[in-house]
Design an enzyme around this catalytic site. Sequence first.
Site, PDB file in Angstrom:
ATOM      1  CB  ALA A   1      -4.044  14.155  10.759  1.00 42.75           C
ATOM      2  CB  ALA A   2       1.446  14.526  11.554  1.00 43.88           C
TER       3      ALA A   2
ATOM      4  N   GLY B   1       0.318  11.960   3.616  1.00 43.48           N
ATOM      5  CA  GLY B   1       1.108  12.887   2.814  1.00 43.48           C
ATOM      6  C   GLY B   1       0.324  13.583   1.725  1.00 43.48           C
TER       7      GLY B   1
ATOM      8  N   GLY C   1       0.903   5.512   6.347  1.00 43.07           N
ATOM      9  CA  GLY C   1       1.890   6.308   5.623  1.00 43.07           C
ATOM     10  C   GLY C   1       3.177   6.443   6.409  1.00 43.07           C
TER      11      GLY C   1
ATOM     12  CG  ASP D   1       5.435  28.956 -12.723  1.00 44.52           C
ATOM     13  OD1 ASP D   1       5.784  28.040 -11.960  1.00 44.52           O
ATOM     14  OD2 ASP D   1       4.486  29.713 -12.477  1.00 44.52           O
TER      15      ASP D   1
ATOM     16  CG  HIS E   1       9.644  13.662   5.911  1.00 47.28           C
ATOM     17  ND1 HIS E   1      10.874  13.052   5.900  1.00 47.28           N
ATOM     18  CD2 HIS E   1       9.519  14.301   4.720  1.00 47.28           C
ATOM     19  CE1 HIS E   1      11.493  13.319   4.753  1.00 47.28           C
ATOM     20  NE2 HIS E   1      10.681  14.061   4.034  1.00 47.28           N
TER      21      HIS E   1
ATOM     22  N   PRO F   1     -12.327  11.675  17.772  1.00 46.63           N
ATOM     23  CG  PRO F   1     -13.826  11.563  19.549  1.00 46.63           C
ATOM     24  CD  PRO F   1     -13.776  11.694  18.062  1.00 46.63           C
TER      25      PRO F   1
ATOM     26  CB  CYS G   1      14.711  18.463   0.240  1.00 47.92           C
ATOM     27  SG  CYS G   1      15.464  17.534   1.589  1.00 47.92           S
TER      28      CYS G   1
END
Length: 448
Positions: free
Chosen positions: A278-279, A113, A8, A178, A11, A274, A43
């Site tokens: 991940a981010a 993501g 991925g 909504d 960002h 190990p 954004c």
Amino acid sequence: MVKIAVIGSTHAGTFSATQIKQQNPDAEITVYEKGTTVSFLSCGIALWLGNHVSDEQRMFYETPESMTEQGITMKMQHEVIEANLVTKTVRVKNLVTEEMGTESFDKIIIATGSKPLVPNIPGIDSEKIYMIKSWEDAQRIKAVSNNVSRAIVIGAGYIGAEVAEQFSVTGKEVTLIDEADRVLPKNFSPVFTDRITDAFIENNVNLALSQRVTGFEDLPKGGIRVKTNKGSFEADIAILGIGFLPNTDLFVDQIDMLPNGAIVTNEYMETSMPDVFAAGDATTIFYNPTQKHDYIPLATNAIRQGMLIGRNINGHNLAYNGTQATSAVELYGYAMSATGMNKMGAQFRDIDVVETTYEEDYRPDFMLSTTSVLSSITWEKKTRRVVGAAFMSKHDTSQAANVVSVAIQNKMTIDDLAMADFFFQPNFTQPINFIGAVALKAVNENMK
């Protein structure tokens, strides 16, 4: 030479790859991305739709070419269809040639993501329904935006509110739907949202709140009908922006996750496996207001987490300080910013808080120009620890939320904040001073 796979490249993936390369020039990094672009600033979609972007290509801060120039191997339009985190092996499909391949690595970075939350309701596959997350989504909407006069936006969070606003100020007939009873409910308390609701109404946006979408129906002469539990609405297109889920199906039962699929990491962005990191939107964050892991997908979180992977890929060098989910939005000339929790968010998490609100002009009244600032501080009743704040004004007070964000991260109390050293000089605009003012009000009220 260590071999690293990054799955991925929005960002988190982009920053992971570039930061690892900066810290470890000899690392062999391969990025797998099923799309054609990297680092898209989603954004900016609403701004682009409202014709406020000089060049859409500037909504990318990296390209496959620029990352290749940094020595990173870019496998664009390559989808990882299987990942064995024990053996660090990935099976990959070339989406152009449909060729399959398998490769092994020393370490894997998960940066897959999030994916749009898409309800399983009748008509959801209509071509008149547009998602609003990726570059491809943005292009689809932009291609038709000049030719539609009516639009339905489903979801009154940040992205939905921004798109509804931009469509309304460019002359379109807009309905904003909504399930909540107000706009931006997760970000701001009613005293704030009541005012922005008035702004939507003044700009002829039809607010269909407290309504749950139950289905979609294509109209015989074009357009779409959106059905809710209270009625129906018609428009040329419908835009779905009701939230996101972690895109982590590849890794189920291999690493620790929250029930929603968000991957749990430690303060060095390591997963329970190990050599697997991940981010970004695929992961949890450590939420400082609650001192617990939570799922709050934000680009700012993803960027910081990606940078941390670069620092910690070879050892524990820089720990994650957690996040306050600080954010901001501009709607109809109002600058609105928030950090941490509001009272509703705290009640949802079973935290007993007090929310203090304060309003005053941002400059002394003897100045020739000024306007009001609405501020709030949310604090834990038992400990007096600050857990949230919000600001709203026609003047840009957004940086005040950043200051309170630092206070929350450092576990400051309302007493600490009330006595913080903020300068005052009438020539300068003073949104920061309202932090101290609203905190002092909170202290005084609590002493009665």
